[in-house]
Design an enzyme around this catalytic site. Structure first.
Site, mmCIF file in Angstrom:
data_model
loop_
_atom_site.group_PDB
_atom_site.id
_atom_site.type_symbol
_atom_site.label_atom_id
_atom_site.label_comp_id
_atom_site.label_asym_id
_atom_site.label_seq_id
_atom_site.Cartn_x
_atom_site.Cartn_y
_atom_site.Cartn_z
ATOM 1 N N ARG A 183 0.572 -1.646 0.173
ATOM 2 C CA ARG A 183 -0.094 -0.052 0.296
ATOM 3 C C ARG A 183 0.867 1.180 -0.026
ATOM 4 O O ARG A 183 0.828 2.101 -0.648
ATOM 5 C CB ARG A 183 -1.127 0.171 1.539
ATOM 6 C CG ARG A 183 -2.157 1.331 1.249
ATOM 7 C CD ARG A 183 -3.403 0.891 1.981
ATOM 8 N NE ARG A 183 -3.327 0.276 3.290
ATOM 9 C CZ ARG A 183 -2.404 0.728 4.145
ATOM 10 N NH1 ARG A 183 -1.851 1.570 4.649
ATOM 11 N NH2 ARG A 183 -2.444 0.167 5.811
ATOM 12 N N TYR A 191 -15.884 15.628 -15.511
ATOM 13 C CA TYR A 191 -16.676 14.569 -15.961
ATOM 14 C C TYR A 191 -17.702 13.989 -14.348
ATOM 15 O O TYR A 191 -17.309 15.122 -13.899
ATOM 16 C CB TYR A 191 -15.263 14.254 -15.393
ATOM 17 C CG TYR A 191 -15.100 12.228 -15.054
ATOM 18 C CD1 TYR A 191 -15.399 11.790 -16.620
ATOM 19 C CD2 TYR A 191 -15.399 11.492 -13.874
ATOM 20 C CE1 TYR A 191 -16.134 10.086 -16.624
ATOM 21 C CE2 TYR A 191 -15.620 10.292 -14.521
ATOM 22 C CZ TYR A 191 -15.661 9.501 -14.901
ATOM 23 O OH TYR A 191 -15.924 8.038 -15.191
ATOM 24 N N ASP A 239 -7.286 18.248 -15.240
ATOM 25 C CA ASP A 239 -7.533 16.949 -15.467
ATOM 26 C C ASP A 239 -7.065 16.927 -17.185
ATOM 27 O O ASP A 239 -7.642 17.355 -17.743
ATOM 28 C CB ASP A 239 -9.013 16.459 -15.513
ATOM 29 C CG ASP A 239 -9.217 15.159 -15.271
ATOM 30 O OD1 ASP A 239 -8.735 14.660 -16.529
ATOM 31 O OD2 ASP A 239 -10.419 14.978 -14.951
ATOM 32 N N LYS A 270 -8.431 5.419 -19.342
ATOM 33 C CA LYS A 270 -8.872 5.726 -20.723
ATOM 34 C C LYS A 270 -7.422 6.079 -22.054
ATOM 35 O O LYS A 270 -6.959 4.396 -21.911
ATOM 36 C CB LYS A 270 -8.880 7.355 -21.164
ATOM 37 C CG LYS A 270 -9.879 7.922 -19.893
ATOM 38 C CD LYS A 270 -11.304 7.321 -20.327
ATOM 39 C CE LYS A 270 -11.902 6.813 -18.701
ATOM 40 N NZ LYS A 270 -12.387 8.463 -18.302
#
Ligand SMILES: *Cc1c(COP(=O)(O)O)cnc(C)c1O
Length: 380
Positions: free
Chosen positions: A45, A97, A168, A193
């Site tokens: 992690r 978004y 973004d 994407k």
């Protein structure tokens, strides 16, 4: 090294066995030398070698110092929003978004964070920005209307006032647009994407230069735990190896489709910054090397049947998302931006006849032939 070379050779090299591809370290924990001395990795992690390799690769491609790989694009934006404190204010692009909008409306108020929606950052009067403004979050091109924001202007005005600029950059990637070079402080990505590029993985990145920011975000990342797992880190790395080739094809196809659609009677209006008459075309040409693979258009519903059109398509899948090798089409009003109130949808022009298309890397002639046969089938 040029971008295409770095995309192929960047990230870590395998020192142990000289494997050509860096190994996938599917281990949650790592053995330490003794109780006082620790090696680079302890627990996945906090850090994992395969994830660290893709983080190095993405940072280097952006010409940046630091990158965090997250479990999704939303995890990347959410990590950045952790920088905000109660009483802070955020300026945010109006057609961001859908998930980012959901976060804004669901969590900012709950955390005592104010937000102001900005329709056009190119004309926004920064003199009137409230003194508690801490962060500006922009998308350019926006989703789904593809308006363009001048990143250099926003970053300059923000910097004067001690405000962080976050971009973004999912639609373009560092191959086509480099917000940090234009003055932005932080870039976030949905690597689901274009970086991953094959519609088979969820991933995100936060990319930036500032060392103090690194220390803060590192602690948030460790505490929140929304990190990218080793196998997905490998998949994103593999995707990036061909990113420049794919984006060249996405660009070529989107432009060809935009030009085809603008002359078609079934289409009322096309939104693509690569078209010379797009209002953001000049800024886009200055700040980006291409307009990417996404475009939107208004469908002429009086003469054509929208549902028959989308169900008649054979190569375009009727599905949300974008940036994969295959072409997709969706209706933002009900599929990606359904979290927007109807009045806001109308204000932004996210009408029910707006379709968003993600051009894949297929041969452009086949894609246009598919659109043509579906329009013919949909004619009333
Ligand atoms: C998809 C997307 C996101 C969210 O990314 P996920 O990987 O789905 O969490 C954020 N911003 C933009 C512009 C996107 O297209």
């Amino acid at each position: 090294m040029e971008y295409a070379t770095l995309a192929v050779h960047g990230g870590f090299e395998d020192e142990s066995h000289r494997a050509v591809t860096y190994p996938v370290y599917l281990s949650s924990t790592f053995i330490q030398p003794d109780s006082e001395n620790f090696q680079d990795y302890a627990y996945s992690r906090s850090a994992n070698p395969t994830r660290a390799s893709v983080e190095r690769l993405v940072a280097d491609l952006e010409g940046a110092k630091h990158a965090f790989a997250t479990s999704s694009g939303m995890a990347a934006s959410a990590l950045v929003f952790e920088l905000l404190e109660q009483g802070d204010r955020v300026l945010i692009s109006s057609d961001v978004y859908g998930g980012t909008w959901l976060f804004t409306t669901q969590f900012f108020a709950k955390r005592g964070i104010e937000f102001e929606v900005v329709d056009d950052f190119n004309t926004y009067d920064f003199e009137k920005a409230a003194p508690n403004t801490r962060l500006i979050f922009i998308e350019t091109p926006t989703n789904p209307i593809l308006t363009i924001t001048d990143i250099e202007r926003v970053s300059r005005e923000a910097k004067k006032r001690g405000i962080l600029t976050v971009v973004d950059n999912t639609f373009l990637t560092s191959y086509l647009q480099r917000p940090l070079d234009l003055g932005a402080d932080i870039v976030v990505y949905s690597a689901t994407k274009y970086y991953a590029g094959h519609s088979d993985v969820l991933a995100g990145f936060v990319v930036f230069n500032d060392d103090a920011l690194y220390e803060r975000l590192r602690i948030f990342s460790k505490a929140l735990g929304g990190v990218l797992d080793p196998f997905d880190s490998f998949l994103v790395t593999r995707g990036i190896r061909t990113l420049p080739l794919r984006l060249d094809a996405h660009n070529r196809n989107a432009l060809a489709i935009a030009e085809y659609l603008r002359n078609h009677p079934a289409v009322e209006k096309v939104f693509y910054p690569g078209l010379a008459d797009h209002p953001g075309h000049d800024i886009q040409a200055r700040q980006a090397k291409g307009s990417g693979g996404v475009l939107s258009f208004r469908f002429n519903e009086s003469e054509y049947d929208l549902d028959r059109f989308v169900t008649s398509l054979k190569l375009f899948a009727f599905a949300v998302s974008l940036g994969g090798v295959e072409s997709l089409i969706c209706r933002p009003a009900t599929m990606t931006h359904e979290s927007y109130a109807p009045e806001l949808q109308e204000h932004l022009g996210i009408t029910r006849n707006l379709l968003r298309l993600s051009a894949g890397i297929e041969a452009p002639g086949d894609l246009i032939a598919d659109l043509e046969q579906a329009f013919r089938a949909a004619k009333r």
